[in-house]
Design a protein around this motif. Sequence first.
Motif, PDB file in Angstrom:
ATOM      1  N   LEU C  99       0.823  -1.199   0.000  1.00  0.00           N
ATOM      2  CA  LEU C  99       0.000   0.000   0.000  1.00  0.00           C
ATOM      3  C   LEU C  99       0.863   1.257   0.000  1.00  0.00           C
ATOM      4  O   LEU C  99       0.686   2.155  -0.829  1.00  0.00           O
ATOM      5  N   VAL C 100       1.825   1.303   0.890  1.00  0.00           N
ATOM      6  CA  VAL C 100       2.617   2.517   1.067  1.00  0.00           C
ATOM      7  C   VAL C 100       3.632   2.681  -0.064  1.00  0.00           C
ATOM      8  O   VAL C 100       3.755   3.749  -0.656  1.00  0.00           O
ATOM      9  N   ASP C 101       4.339   1.589  -0.379  1.00  0.00           N
ATOM     10  CA  ASP C 101       5.417   1.732  -1.351  1.00  0.00           C
ATOM     11  C   ASP C 101       4.967   1.581  -2.797  1.00  0.00           C
ATOM     12  O   ASP C 101       5.635   2.041  -3.711  1.00  0.00           O
ATOM     13  N   PHE C 102       3.860   0.880  -3.007  1.00  0.00           N
ATOM     14  CA  PHE C 102       3.427   0.646  -4.394  1.00  0.00           C
ATOM     15  C   PHE C 102       1.995   1.093  -4.658  1.00  0.00           C
ATOM     16  O   PHE C 102       1.460   0.868  -5.734  1.00  0.00           O
ATOM     17  N   ALA C 103       1.352   1.695  -3.664  1.00  0.00           N
ATOM     18  CA  ALA C 103      -0.019   2.174  -3.777  1.00  0.00           C
ATOM     19  C   ALA C 103      -0.978   1.098  -4.291  1.00  0.00           C
ATOM     20  O   ALA C 103      -1.876   1.356  -5.078  1.00  0.00           O
ATOM     21  N   ILE C 104      -0.740  -0.123  -3.853  1.00  0.00           N
ATOM     22  CA  ILE C 104      -1.653  -1.202  -4.239  1.00  0.00           C
ATOM     23  C   ILE C 104      -2.799  -1.260  -3.246  1.00  0.00           C
ATOM     24  O   ILE C 104      -2.592  -1.242  -2.026  1.00  0.00           O
ATOM     25  N   ASN C 105      -4.000  -1.315  -3.769  1.00  0.00           N
ATOM     26  CA  ASN C 105      -5.201  -1.310  -2.934  1.00  0.00           C
ATOM     27  C   ASN C 105      -5.131  -2.414  -1.869  1.00  0.00           C
ATOM     28  O   ASN C 105      -4.759  -3.549  -2.155  1.00  0.00           O
ATOM     29  N   PRO C 106      -5.489  -2.061  -0.620  1.00  0.00           N
ATOM     30  CA  PRO C 106      -5.362  -3.037   0.474  1.00  0.00           C
ATOM     31  C   PRO C 106      -6.150  -4.334   0.251  1.00  0.00           C
ATOM     32  O   PRO C 106      -5.744  -5.377   0.764  1.00  0.00           O
ATOM     33  N   TRP C 107      -7.274  -4.254  -0.467  1.00  0.00           N
ATOM     34  CA  TRP C 107      -8.042  -5.490  -0.679  1.00  0.00           C
ATOM     35  C   TRP C 107      -7.224  -6.482  -1.504  1.00  0.00           C
ATOM     36  O   TRP C 107      -7.212  -7.675  -1.224  1.00  0.00           O
ATOM     37  N   LEU C 108      -6.528  -5.953  -2.480  1.00  0.00           N
ATOM     38  CA  LEU C 108      -5.673  -6.800  -3.306  1.00  0.00           C
ATOM     39  C   LEU C 108      -4.427  -7.202  -2.516  1.00  0.00           C
ATOM     40  O   LEU C 108      -4.037  -8.369  -2.477  1.00  0.00           O
ATOM     41  N   GLY C 109      -3.843  -6.191  -1.852  1.00  0.00           N
ATOM     42  CA  GLY C 109      -2.637  -6.432  -1.063  1.00  0.00           C
ATOM     43  C   GLY C 109      -2.864  -7.505  -0.014  1.00  0.00           C
ATOM     44  O   GLY C 109      -2.010  -8.359   0.238  1.00  0.00           O
ATOM     45  N   MET C 110      -4.063  -7.464   0.547  1.00  0.00           N
ATOM     46  CA  MET C 110      -4.413  -8.429   1.592  1.00  0.00           C
ATOM     47  C   MET C 110      -4.365  -9.868   1.061  1.00  0.00           C
ATOM     48  O   MET C 110      -3.901 -10.786   1.745  1.00  0.00           O
ATOM     49  N   LEU C 111      -4.834 -10.045  -0.171  1.00  0.00           N
ATOM     50  CA  LEU C 111      -4.827 -11.390  -0.744  1.00  0.00           C
ATOM     51  C   LEU C 111      -3.389 -11.853  -1.000  1.00  0.00           C
ATOM     52  O   LEU C 111      -3.044 -13.012  -0.733  1.00  0.00           O
ATOM     53  N   VAL C 112      -2.567 -10.925  -1.500  1.00  0.00           N
ATOM     54  CA  VAL C 112      -1.152 -11.258  -1.696  1.00  0.00           C
ATOM     55  C   VAL C 112      -0.527 -11.639  -0.358  1.00  0.00           C
ATOM     56  O   VAL C 112       0.181 -12.653  -0.236  1.00  0.00           O
ATOM     57  N   ALA C 113      -0.840 -10.823   0.663  1.00  0.00           N
ATOM     58  CA  ALA C 113      -0.316 -11.103   2.009  1.00  0.00           C
ATOM     59  C   ALA C 113      -0.739 -12.489   2.473  1.00  0.00           C
ATOM     60  O   ALA C 113       0.060 -13.250   3.037  1.00  0.00           O
TER      61      ALA C 113
END
Lengths: 234, 254, 359, 321
Positions: C99-113
Amino acid sequence: MLELEGVRAGYDEIEVLHGVDMHVDEGEIVALIGSNGAGKTTTMRTICGILSPSHGRITYRGEEIHTEPSHEIVERGIVQVPENRDLFTNMTVIDNLLLGAQTDEAIANREENLAEMLDLFPRLEERKKQRAGTMSGGEQQMLTLARALMGEPDLLILDEPSIGLAPHLVQEVFDVVEEIHEQGVTVLMVEQNVQQTLQVADRGYVMENGRISMTASGSDLLEDESVVEAYLGV
Amino acid sequence: MTNMDHQSPERDGETLLTVEGVGKRFSGLQALQDVDMTVNSGEIIGLIGPNGAGKTTLFNCISGAFPPTSGTVTLEGNVISGLPAHKVARAGLARTFQITRPLEELTVVENAMVGAHIHTRRRQEAREIALENLEFVGLSDRAEEEAGELTVGAQKRLELARAISTRPKILLLDEIMAGLTPQESNQMLGLFRQLRERGTSLLIIEHDMKAIMNISDYVKVLDQGQGIAFGKPNEVVEDDRVIEAYIGGFDVDA
Amino acid sequence: MSTLDSVRESYQTFDDQRFAPLVKGVVLFTLLAALPFIIEIDVAGMELAATLSLKVLILTVIYAYTAQSWNIMSGYTGQFSFGHAAFFGIGAYATQKLLVDFAINPWLGMLVAGIIAALYGLLIGALSFRFNLKGHYFALATLAFAELLRFVVTNMSELRGANGYFKPFPRDYGAEYGLVAFQFQNDLPYYYVILGFLLVVTVISWAIKNSWVGLYFFAIREDERAAASVGVPSFRYKLIGVAVSAFFTALGGAYWSMYFNTIRPDTVFALFKNVELLLPAVVGGPGTLIGPIVGSFIVTPVSEVARTTFTNINGLDRIIYGAFLVAIVIYSPRGVVSWPSRARALWNRVRGDTEVSER
Amino acid sequence: MRHLVTSVAPLPLQGGGLGRFIDPFAQFLTDVANMEPVLLQLLAFGLLLGGVYALTALGLTMIFGVMDVINFAHGVFLVVGMYTVWLVSTTVGISPFVGIPIAAVVLFVLGIGVHILTVEPIIEAPQQNQLIATLGVLLIIQSAIEIIFTPDPQQVELSLGSVQVGGVFIPLGQFYALLIALGTMLGVRAFLNRTDLGRKIRGTADNRDGARYVGINVPQINYLTFGIGAALAGVAGGSIALFQRFDPFTGETYLINAFVIVILGGLGSFPGAFVGGLIVGMIQVFGGYYLPGTTSQVLIFLLFIGTLLVKPEGLFGGANA
């Protein structure tokens, strides 16, 4: 000396003994025989307080002992040679023997008894600094027996003392048992080696499915067809 | 000596299970040494021997609880020794345990369903197979009870139901009659015969000699980790080595 | 027959119906959804909200959610993990990093996480199960894998070391406050998001329990050897359990990082986080569906209310919490969900009914 | 150089790709090749720290070995030891060296109390219950200390200074702590090997059923072991207080490292605890010098995991004392 009345016991919710009645008189050698799974070891464990009975009572010299923890039963003079030995495998032979003496009396005579044991079992003398776990099965069995004797028992309970031993060692175990008996120790033993056992026993009990199915003198049992039957089904 | 040829022509059926030169060593202790035996399809074989003879160890080597240190076990020509237990089970060999191992907090029917899921992932189907086998062993009325609350006798039948729910070709039964009442033992023997009629082979460890001699086609005798006799029940009990192994005594010792 | 008996009997009839779990679930979640309003109801001049704030409710549902996730692995397959902070922390950190470094939406980021956490779980599981770690040794190994991450993160400038991440404003990643941004200007929507999470993981847990997977899980927990003897590939299924559990735990961490303003290694990977994440399940009843939820409603408010009540004495809340932990494991080793049946057994014994077993 | 042995302030590692993992090791190897004097100094620090670490693990390994209980309260027992020594030396004015045996007595009593109240009732319960119970104890004692003594760090007033031996700088506070640790370890070893009670404890750890068969009162051995384990934590904590500041939460790091040492050395093994303590101490000192931030702790955990997987019985596995 020792009396079991209607003893029922087992593991968790599974009852193995369904009411065992038997007794051992002072100075006797009593044998308990029966096929695997009949409940012999469970009986031995219950007498020594490792298991507690759900019903019935166990008395020793007229006093109830079935509610006592194991160390108090040892205190009364009942010592067991357990089936799976339960040696202190990481400790030396000497340590194992010294741990056998827990009552005040046994501790007082500890050094004397130790010398006697090493004399009685020369193999232990040879390996006294060795760790118990590194010894052969026969040596371990000798050690378990010697450890029990260090407790100066009045009643010695032997659970399969000859299991897994070479024939000449079996003979040695029986010799020792007779010698101990001559010194005035009462013996209750469980054995697979039926013939040998019944030859030395004053009396024998046959156990089947968690109950005593018959009792007679050792020599009578040896001639009894049903003993052969109990083992071979013929 | 009745240590007769395992492949004797009088035996019916095809060879199903072959145990060849199986040995097992536990740190310093040779628990099994060079054991050979075969089980043909549709046979009931009794495996007997005194305490500590290595019977359960042999079961463990065959069923994949641990690999033998030497020798091979084949089922229908495929080597199964060395395979993990679940693969052996999937190859068609199921077993029960000497000390019952019920899945205590599961219900009786769920216990049997675990076995049935070997064939289907559908719960309903597994349930039907399980119930059928519970019916067979006479436990269907207790299907919804927790397995840990059954008596020893019922747990033994449950283990049988669980094992046959995998529809095995061969079933290894380790002292399944120990601790049963005479009636229960008799019922169990009846179940064994029915299983054989269905084509399942049975290899049975048993201490109740009357029962084992009665039911077995052949008997294999182990003593101190080695096979000492193989033959029909009535032949085996006449064998001096067998009698000696059971009753003891040194005068006849080799 | 007393009224009590007839009530119980009609409940039993209901319970035997196929739709019973659905009805119970709907009732439970409706109740949970209404909770923020229930606590504000004024009863005789006192409202529950005075002590039980919405914030406490959110924390309670977060821990219900993480405990439900932990349960899938440890409650069902019986492999006691003491290192779920690893997955929780991965969830929080991966989401914020993206989110912070790549501005990827948290909903998507959450799945990657979640996927990263599942992979880490597979690594832990593959090593531990292959080497057959059990009991204390397994618990310590999972703890070590979690603590390892704490120090790795603390020492990585790429993850901002000990300082951690500060949650950005929605506009920083091209969104506005609302569901898409995973950020809201008040707590109520946050509550419903985590409640939704809890609903999802509960439904999945239910589905697992009611399939062959769940049966295999339980069989492994009860007796791995017996299970293997009838064809259960325990290694594979234990890995499935770890991966699923790690995935959902990571989503919990992601939520945490979006609800609170900052995350640091000392908060999301904290030693004690490992305990907090699993405690509701142990208290409520490991291996049950309702246990983690009930457990969290017992444990979390006690801790939070104690914290807000005894603000003047720093630490008193943790004494109460600690005493509570000791008491609960001593008096209720099988969890709170066993209370009704224990109460029934007690009641029956009082009435002299001898049929009831001791357990 | 004092900072080497106290915990290093967490600084984020500077970026720089793989080089940052390789460079420190390359630097270390270069120093070894050049026989840099700093190595000797680090070795001395490692020994000083490792000895004390070994002592922190001793009580834990005893309780683990005899009862199969992971005692999470062990870390906070250390802290109680630290505060006891601090309290008697600052308020009563007794020498901290006298404070250490006092700490042992206090912890012995506390340990028995904790055992009887929280561990014995659930000794047969699933292991996670004991784990959570001892965690509860940790919270209670830690917070009680926080309430009574504030969360601020404390320090025992003791300026022992230091000596130089052949170019190696040795802070005396730590040196005395090492002596106490070694003395205690030898004493405990003698106690376990030469006394009847010690033998009974070893026997119970070795084979619980065997202990019951010969007539050892196992529950009594349990609480005595818990008391002795706690007393050892008291001595360890007291020794640490001789050279380090502490607060109510200091115990956490020591606890985790003590787990590592117990597993590394082998459950219930004394030489194992000593060697394990040295390894952890050395990694921390050398790692603190060569690696940035607290990266050395990462190495310790990797070693921990590796040991658990490959040789869970530890380097000295099985060998009792």
